[in-house]
Design a protein around this motif. Sequence first.
Motif, short mmCIF file in Angstrom:
data_model
loop_
_atom_site.label_atom_id
_atom_site.label_comp_id
_atom_site.label_asym_id
_atom_site.label_seq_id
_atom_site.Cartn_x
_atom_site.Cartn_y
_atom_site.Cartn_z
N SER A 87 0.82 -1.21 0.00
CA SER A 87 0.00 0.00 0.00
C SER A 87 0.86 1.26 0.00
CB SER A 87 -0.92 0.00 1.22
OG SER A 87 -1.67 1.20 1.26
N VAL A 103 -7.86 -5.77 -1.47
CA VAL A 103 -7.21 -6.94 -0.88
C VAL A 103 -8.25 -8.06 -0.74
CG1 VAL A 103 -6.08 -7.88 1.17
CG2 VAL A 103 -5.46 -5.60 0.33
N ILE A 157 -5.64 -0.08 3.14
CA ILE A 157 -6.51 -0.91 2.30
C ILE A 157 -7.81 -0.14 2.04
CG2 ILE A 157 -7.81 -3.06 2.19
CD1 ILE A 157 -5.71 -4.21 4.21
#
Length: 384
Positions: free
Chosen positions: A162, A176, A194
Amino acid sequence: MECYFDNSASTRVLDSVKDIVVKTMTEDYGNAAAKHRKGMEAEQYIREARRIIAGTLKAAEKEILFTSGGSESNNMALIGTALANQRAGRHIISTAVEHPSVYNPLTYLEELGFEITFLPVDHNGHISLQQLEEAIRPDTILVSVMYVNNEVGAVEPIEEISRIIKAKNPSVIFHVDAIQAYGKYVIRPKKQGIDLLSVSGHKIHGPKGVGFLYIRSGVKIKPLIYGGGQQNNLRSGTENVPGAAGLGVAAKEMYTDHEEKIRRLTELKDYMIDRLGEIEGTLVNSKMGTESAPQIVSVSFEGVRSEVLLHALEDKEIYVSSGSACSSHHPGISGTLKGIGLAQKYLDATIRISFGIFNTKEEIDYCIDTLKELLPVLRRYQRG
């Protein structure tokens, strides 16, 4: 002795999950959208499940969208995000070892004119962070990487991935697939960077047919299902109250005494790997300890086809997988095993053993004893 070692395909539900599913099917069975008391009772189960799940992620409740499971969550994350953000670009990055519920939506998007870059993995199942950085472009809109590989248990460095994505192009959305990771790892989407996270209920001792997609506030995403406007118009259709309630209970159970549960799973995995070392012609494709997921052991047996071994073990009431159960009706060599560079002789000779919270060391001992008994016979038969 029955030994169920296919927990990455599906798990036995917890008694507490079964109880709440039965209760919401037989007593509190109203439609959560109804305005009367029965409807409000049903809606309360949805709210409580959303509250529990959001708590496990330290996320906002409005960021949790209930789905029919991991495949729908992945499809919505990829197709919904691509369609909503295509004016910003039509380039997507993923990996060569994704689950079919990621790979196939990406090939569909490719047919729509999107450009997909599939990153290779090394022999441990990890992508190259340098290759990832080099692949990110100004027109990249989405990166999708699985947290835990469903076949060999490789764990990707999600937070580091990330950071690289956001440093190179802050507008890129990071998805993800956490279907094999949720319940096994403490996941904090905001801290780890995320934007979208897919989860399935039946991998964590919850019901089949339910999952969720975490959608970070502010992420643009189009619905795939249109209708009555449930779940803030993102997923229409009568809400699955028993499924959501059961998933909430399973999530709460998995993250109660979490460290102890994972320590025990890791102990079982390491014990299995140790004992597999006693068998000649055996190659373990999963790492011990915390270097890979606590519940997955991929192992190859020279000279025996995986499907033959699977059914021989089944006759002894030992249940394993010859690959990803979600695609077992479509025979073929695993892209993951090819991706990690497994030798040709092992490609069709690999099984996956996966643990859940009900497994014991005694079951492992029985499995090893059975393998020692079966393998010499099967190898002689196949050579003949």
